[in-house]
Design a protein around this motif. Sequence first.
Motif, PDB file in Angstrom:
ATOM      1  N   ILE A  18       0.824  -1.213   0.000  1.00 42.10           N
ATOM      2  CA  ILE A  18       0.000   0.000   0.000  1.00 42.10           C
ATOM      3  C   ILE A  18       0.859   1.265   0.000  1.00 42.10           C
ATOM      4  N   HIS A  19       0.269   2.323  -0.515  1.00 45.09           N
ATOM      5  CA  HIS A  19       0.949   3.616  -0.555  1.00 45.09           C
ATOM      6  C   HIS A  19       0.492   4.435   0.644  1.00 45.09           C
ATOM      7  N   SER A  20       1.182   5.541   0.881  1.00 45.46           N
ATOM      8  CA  SER A  20       0.664   6.401   1.945  1.00 45.46           C
ATOM      9  C   SER A  20      -0.176   7.490   1.278  1.00 45.46           C
ATOM     10  N   TYR A  21      -1.441   7.546   1.650  1.00 44.58           N
ATOM     11  CA  TYR A  21      -2.363   8.526   1.080  1.00 44.58           C
ATOM     12  C   TYR A  21      -2.734   9.531   2.151  1.00 44.58           C
ATOM     13  N   ARG A  22      -2.717  10.805   1.803  1.00 42.83           N
ATOM     14  CA  ARG A  22      -3.008  11.817   2.811  1.00 42.83           C
ATOM     15  C   ARG A  22      -4.460  11.759   3.296  1.00 42.83           C
ATOM     16  N   ASP A  23      -5.361  11.382   2.405  1.00 43.64           N
ATOM     17  CA  ASP A  23      -6.781  11.426   2.770  1.00 43.64           C
ATOM     18  C   ASP A  23      -7.389  10.059   3.110  1.00 43.64           C
ATOM     19  N   ILE A  24      -6.548   9.020   3.181  1.00 45.12           N
ATOM     20  CA  ILE A  24      -7.046   7.702   3.593  1.00 45.12           C
ATOM     21  C   ILE A  24      -6.251   7.268   4.814  1.00 45.12           C
ATOM     22  N   GLU A  25      -6.941   6.977   5.895  1.00 43.99           N
ATOM     23  CA  GLU A  25      -6.269   6.530   7.120  1.00 43.99           C
ATOM     24  C   GLU A  25      -6.470   5.015   7.228  1.00 43.99           C
ATOM     25  N   VAL A  26      -5.371   4.279   7.116  1.00 45.52           N
ATOM     26  CA  VAL A  26      -5.453   2.820   7.210  1.00 45.52           C
ATOM     27  C   VAL A  26      -5.025   2.416   8.616  1.00 45.52           C
ATOM     28  N   VAL A  27      -5.865   1.613   9.256  1.00 47.56           N
ATOM     29  CA  VAL A  27      -5.619   1.208  10.645  1.00 47.56           C
ATOM     30  C   VAL A  27      -5.830  -0.295  10.736  1.00 47.56           C
ATOM     31  N   VAL A  28      -4.951  -1.005  11.450  1.00 45.25           N
ATOM     32  CA  VAL A  28      -5.241  -2.423  11.721  1.00 45.25           C
ATOM     33  C   VAL A  28      -5.202  -2.667  13.227  1.00 45.25           C
ATOM     34  N   ALA A  29      -6.046  -3.597  13.651  1.00 44.16           N
ATOM     35  CA  ALA A  29      -6.140  -3.954  15.070  1.00 44.16           C
ATOM     36  C   ALA A  29      -5.723  -5.417  15.233  1.00 44.16           C
ATOM     37  N   PRO A  30      -4.427  -5.644  15.472  1.00 46.90           N
ATOM     38  CA  PRO A  30      -3.937  -7.007  15.686  1.00 46.90           C
ATOM     39  C   PRO A  30      -4.237  -7.462  17.115  1.00 46.90           C
ATOM     40  N   SER A  31      -3.857  -8.703  17.405  1.00 46.42           N
ATOM     41  CA  SER A  31      -4.036  -9.160  18.787  1.00 46.42           C
ATOM     42  C   SER A  31      -3.101  -8.355  19.695  1.00 46.42           C
ATOM     43  N   LEU A  32      -3.488  -8.264  20.941  1.00 48.42           N
ATOM     44  CA  LEU A  32      -2.702  -7.529  21.931  1.00 48.42           C
ATOM     45  C   LEU A  32      -1.248  -8.016  21.954  1.00 48.42           C
TER      46      LEU A  32
END
Length: 261
Positions: free
Chosen positions: A29-43
């Motif tokens: 993936i690229h870094s986009y200023r207007d798209i916030e990509v977030v992932v929630a892995p296990s603790l």
Amino acid sequence: MKTYIVGNWKMNFTVGESSLYLHKLLGKIHSYRDIEVVVAPSLMALQSLSLQTDRRKIKLACQNFYYKDFGAYTGEVSVAQLRSLVDYAIVGHSERRYIFNETDKDIKMKVASALRGGLTPILCVGETESERTFGETVDVIRDQLLGGLSDVAKEDVSKVIVAYEPVWAISGHGKPARVASPLDVADALKIIRNILKETFGPKIASETPLLFGGSVRSLNAESYLSIGDCNGLLIGGASLIAPEFTDIIEIAKRVKNDRNY
Ligand code: PEP
């Protein structure tokens, strides 16, 4: 407002698998200023993934935490302990409400605790199948939304991301999920926006990001992202499949560009 694409990995992937998977995503993936990509892995994986990730491309969320800052709470983890690892915190997910019996009080305390500690809460709300059948959808959404925000100062409300996640549309519980129609989702997001408007005023309502979650795939992502009130997606199963997740990010980028014209 940014478009949020949030992947909830739930109780999947070992620490090693999480790291390999993040590596794969970062490469695609690229870094986009207007798209916030977030992932929630296990603790378990948060510590190592926080060192590995490029936060311009992918930020991290925790799936759960306890609302006290520290103390004798065996087995729990606080926002103070998570603060340097994650930027977001999922709160009130239906699996926490219905499998782990989280109460409205727990959820409002967690929302307030996340904000106090500098994390952005992603507050999940949504009705069950029987609540929908009995015509209780609006009341359930109102109760969960205003309940979750009840300890939040008015000026902080738009720092909370609200995710509409109808329980009947979430996959992975044995029974095949019913896919929500874009019309169902548009109606629910409008209801949420209106409740925020009536309660906190039009400015706060328009500045609060609203997401949809429930069996989102690359095939249906565009239909949800095209809804005027939809500011992003919370994705379970499809976030575990690299080509699906990265396709959804590309779709979000395309929809965002189209909207800006
Ligand atoms: C979820 O549990 O938040 C979710 C949206 O899951 P899925 O995409 O697998 O339905």
